[in-house]
Design a protein around this motif. Structure first.
Motif, mmCIF file in Angstrom:
data_model
loop_
_atom_site.group_PDB
_atom_site.id
_atom_site.type_symbol
_atom_site.label_atom_id
_atom_site.label_comp_id
_atom_site.label_asym_id
_atom_site.label_seq_id
_atom_site.Cartn_x
_atom_site.Cartn_y
_atom_site.Cartn_z
ATOM 1 N N SER A 1 5.427 -6.280 45.462
ATOM 2 C CA SER A 1 4.573 -7.566 45.484
ATOM 3 C C SER A 1 4.839 -8.378 44.078
ATOM 4 O O SER A 1 4.025 -9.508 43.707
ATOM 5 N N ARG A 2 5.675 -7.977 43.039
ATOM 6 C CA ARG A 2 5.227 -8.405 42.166
ATOM 7 C C ARG A 2 6.321 -9.939 42.127
ATOM 8 O O ARG A 2 7.121 -10.797 41.416
ATOM 9 N N GLY A 3 7.206 -9.360 43.331
ATOM 10 C CA GLY A 3 8.348 -10.610 43.657
ATOM 11 C C GLY A 3 10.110 -9.866 44.285
ATOM 12 O O GLY A 3 10.132 -9.354 44.099
ATOM 13 N N VAL A 4 10.519 -11.040 44.199
ATOM 14 C CA VAL A 4 12.372 -10.272 43.807
ATOM 15 C C VAL A 4 12.368 -9.662 43.080
ATOM 16 O O VAL A 4 12.519 -10.893 42.370
ATOM 17 N N LEU A 5 12.944 -8.478 42.624
ATOM 18 C CA LEU A 5 13.747 -8.041 41.136
ATOM 19 C C LEU A 5 15.248 -7.673 41.837
ATOM 20 O O LEU A 5 15.555 -7.788 42.803
ATOM 21 N N THR A 6 15.824 -8.245 40.737
ATOM 22 C CA THR A 6 17.080 -8.051 40.951
ATOM 23 C C THR A 6 17.726 -7.293 39.528
ATOM 24 O O THR A 6 17.346 -6.862 38.428
ATOM 25 N N LEU A 7 18.517 -6.071 39.526
ATOM 26 C CA LEU A 7 19.602 -5.256 38.711
ATOM 27 C C LEU A 7 20.425 -5.699 38.625
ATOM 28 O O LEU A 7 21.902 -5.192 40.092
ATOM 29 N N GLU A 8 21.600 -6.371 37.565
ATOM 30 C CA GLU A 8 22.738 -6.744 37.403
ATOM 31 C C GLU A 8 23.733 -5.737 37.079
ATOM 32 O O GLU A 8 23.447 -4.802 36.585
ATOM 33 N N PRO A 9 25.391 -5.243 38.058
ATOM 34 C CA PRO A 9 26.411 -4.557 37.641
ATOM 35 C C PRO A 9 25.969 -4.572 36.033
ATOM 36 O O PRO A 9 26.013 -5.523 35.251
ATOM 37 N N ASN A 10 25.840 -3.267 35.237
ATOM 38 C CA ASN A 10 26.012 -3.331 34.212
ATOM 39 C C ASN A 10 24.871 -3.464 33.272
ATOM 40 O O ASN A 10 25.230 -3.202 32.096
ATOM 41 N N SER A 11 23.731 -3.039 34.022
ATOM 42 C CA SER A 11 22.708 -3.440 33.256
ATOM 43 C C SER A 11 21.722 -2.144 32.508
ATOM 44 O O SER A 11 22.017 -1.487 32.793
ATOM 45 N N PRO A 12 21.388 -3.001 31.132
ATOM 46 C CA PRO A 12 20.935 -1.528 30.219
ATOM 47 C C PRO A 12 19.852 -0.808 31.099
ATOM 48 O O PRO A 12 19.180 0.125 31.057
ATOM 49 N N ARG A 13 18.994 -1.556 32.038
ATOM 50 C CA ARG A 13 18.385 -0.742 33.194
ATOM 51 C C ARG A 13 18.650 0.489 33.696
ATOM 52 O O ARG A 13 17.989 1.040 34.134
ATOM 53 N N TYR A 14 20.376 -0.203 34.199
ATOM 54 C CA TYR A 14 21.508 1.782 34.318
ATOM 55 C C TYR A 14 20.875 2.599 33.088
ATOM 56 O O TYR A 14 21.260 4.314 33.996
ATOM 57 N N THR A 15 20.258 2.627 32.062
ATOM 58 C CA THR A 15 19.957 3.823 31.419
ATOM 59 C C THR A 15 18.542 4.086 31.189
ATOM 60 O O THR A 15 17.896 2.377 30.525
ATOM 61 N N LEU A 16 17.684 4.703 31.710
ATOM 62 C CA LEU A 16 16.647 4.966 31.774
ATOM 63 C C LEU A 16 16.310 5.296 29.882
ATOM 64 O O LEU A 16 16.371 5.868 28.919
ATOM 65 N N GLN A 17 14.872 4.539 29.235
ATOM 66 C CA GLN A 17 13.942 4.497 28.289
ATOM 67 C C GLN A 17 13.712 6.807 28.006
ATOM 68 O O GLN A 17 13.655 7.186 29.409
ATOM 69 N N ILE A 18 13.950 7.416 26.732
ATOM 70 C CA ILE A 18 13.545 8.314 26.614
ATOM 71 C C ILE A 18 11.914 8.253 26.574
ATOM 72 O O ILE A 18 11.951 7.432 26.300
ATOM 73 N N PRO A 19 11.752 9.240 27.146
ATOM 74 C CA PRO A 19 9.819 9.594 27.180
ATOM 75 C C PRO A 19 9.693 9.525 25.801
ATOM 76 O O PRO A 19 9.671 9.095 24.872
ATOM 77 N N GLN A 20 8.325 8.207 25.799
ATOM 78 C CA GLN A 20 7.523 7.875 24.481
ATOM 79 C C GLN A 20 6.896 9.313 24.071
ATOM 80 O O GLN A 20 6.309 9.504 23.101
ATOM 81 N N SER A 21 6.681 9.707 25.063
ATOM 82 C CA SER A 21 5.633 10.890 24.376
ATOM 83 C C SER A 21 7.098 12.303 24.119
ATOM 84 O O SER A 21 6.211 12.909 22.476
#
Length: 472
Positions: A440-460
């Motif tokens: 619903s936000r649109g077409v989202l893209t994840l490129e190879p080797n993107s930093p998004r392949y590593t999840l963030q440590i939970p803020q808590s």
């Protein structure tokens, strides 16, 4: 009731891993609880496989399931999945609220806490009634701790790279059951080394295959080492451990022996092979059972990309696990296309299929094409309609490797493992892939080797322990 008290006592302390310090836990036993002390007590903790919201020893993973290229969440269904599942589907920077509990992070660290408590005390613990063997309980805890750390370092740290692993931040490496500990992140190499040390120490102390698959086994320890070295790119060692594991687990279950009720797998399979989440450990190909905490599968559909990899006439996995909408009569079920038949029934640990395909892939990468075809065909013959089956006879290494990886994707669909495969395969140009999700936000893209392949440590977690530094 006695077992529930044991678990309750440990949960009080285990919960401290992601919340505030509970320094007085070990000094004062909470009223109405019993601290596990004997070998039997520790064995019962490790056997509490169905405590998804309690013990969580059988915790698998949830965050990675919707992030890959196998799952589709139709825009009309976005509001029906857990909020963090949709955020994962969109590859958001943070999947949880700042004070929220990240199920994967806290779930795996709870497992680690229980295992640490056992490993810190098992050598001096009295036997109890003698229902559990000391060495088996110890080895079981080692394998469960190693599995948890392998998952954590592959979710919250960069993919393993031999050139940078010694400096890349991994995850906090906690080996003591002390809830007051505050440690910085160890390196990726240190975490991998601990996984290897734990799994190696367990070898020879467990039965080849356990009575119940939620217990660790020698086969599971070898499979864990095979997966670890696969992620490290050490294909020679990975093949050696996969070969040992395959020798212990026996042949994969033959799907030709399943009798479907009509053409609709959701009507069930004769003998109850497709069962509820609490019975998933009894499926015949499960080697080491882990479960998920994601939404029920009727919220997900199967991507066209994955569907196009199936021989719909011959592949029994398609007929068993994937159901076209026209087979349904109930409006409650999915009207958005294809869907899987029960993600809660999928094993998020180790199965015979993964072991055979790891052996096939690493054999091909090592240039042993005969062994690669042997393991590949040994699985395929159990998954394809017997009347339509033909062996793979490919002699070109690159073509055979591509065939094996496609088989791996079919065999391991909806187990969360595709995400980890994408991370490692993106390093190879011929396998690197751009993923798109329509939302619903649109077409989202994840490129190879993107930093998004590593999840963030939970803020808590960072708020509770400033020594933990966030990923880029």
């Amino acid at each position: 009731m006695k077992m529930k008290k044991y678990i309750k006592a440990l949960l009080v302390s285990g919960a401290c891993l992601t919340l505030t310090a509970c320094n007085d836990f070990l000094d004062e036993t909470p009223k109405g609880t019993i601290i596990p002390e004997t070998v039997d007590d520790f064995g019962m903790i490790l056997d509490d496989a169905t405590g998804a919201w309690g013990n969580q020893i059988a915790y698998g993973t949830s965050n990675t399931l919707t992030m890959d290229d196998d799952v589709v969440i139709a825009p009309e269904r976005e509001s029906e999945v857990y909020k963090q599942e949709f955020k994962a589907y969109c590859w958001d920077e943070q999947l949880y609220e700042p004070t929220g509990d990240d199920y994967d992070y806290s779930g795996f660290y709870k497992v680690i806490y229980f295992c640490n408590h056992i490993l810190n005390n098992i050598d001096e613990a009295p036997d109890g009634d003698g229902k559990y063997r000391r060495n088996e309980v110890k080895a079981n805890a080692l394998v469960n701790r190693a599995f948890a750390y392998l998952m954590l370092v592959n979710i919250y740290a960069k993919p393993y790279d031999a050139a940078t692993a010694a400096t890349d931040p991994g995850v906090a490496l906690i080996l003591d059951a002390d809830p007051s500990l505050r440690l910085p992140r160890a390196t990726v190499q240190e975490v991998y080394s601990q996984v290897i040390a734990d799994a190696t120490a367990a070898l020879g102390l467990l039965p080849d295959m356990p009575r119940y698959s939620f217990r660790a086994s020698d086969a599971a320890a070898n499979a864990l080492l095979a997966r670890t070295y696969l992620y490290m790119g050490d294909y020679e060692k990975s093949y050696g451990y996969a070969e040992k594991a395959a020798g212990k687990v026996g042949e994969p279950f033959d799907f030709n022996n399943l009798e479907l009720y009509g053409n609709n797998p959701d009507n069930g399979v004769d003998g109850g092979w497709i069962t509820s989440s609490y019975d998933g450990y009894a499926c015949p190909d499960v080697v080491f059972y882990k479960r998920t905490t994601c939404s029920a599968s009727y919220y997900y559909t199967v991507s066209d990309d994955l569907l196009n990899l199936f021989d719909k006439d011959a592949d029994l996995r398609y007929r068993i696990f994937i159901t076209p909408y026209e087979w349904y009569d109930d409006d409650y079920l999915d009207e958005f296309g294809m869907r899987i038949g029960g993600v809660w029934d999928f094993n998020f640990g180790f199965g015979k299929g993964e072991i055979y395909l790891t052996a096939a892939e690493t054999a091909a990468r090592n240039g042993n094409l005969e062994a690669a075809r042997k393991y590949l065909n040994a699985l395929r013959v159990k998954r394809m309609d017997a009347e339509k089956y033909e062996d793979v006879t490919e002699t070109d290494r690159d073509a055979l490797l591509k065939t094996i990886l496609e088989e791996r994707r079919r065999e391991l669909m909806f187990t969360g493992l595709r995400w980890f495969d994408l991370r490692r395969l993106n390093k190879e140009p011929q396998f690197a892939k751009t993923i798109t999700h329509t939302t619903s936000r649109g077409v989202l893209t994840l490129e190879p080797n993107s930093p998004r392949y590593t999840l963030q440590i939970p803020q808590s977690v960072i708020d509770a322990n400033p020594l933990i530094k966030q990923n880029d």
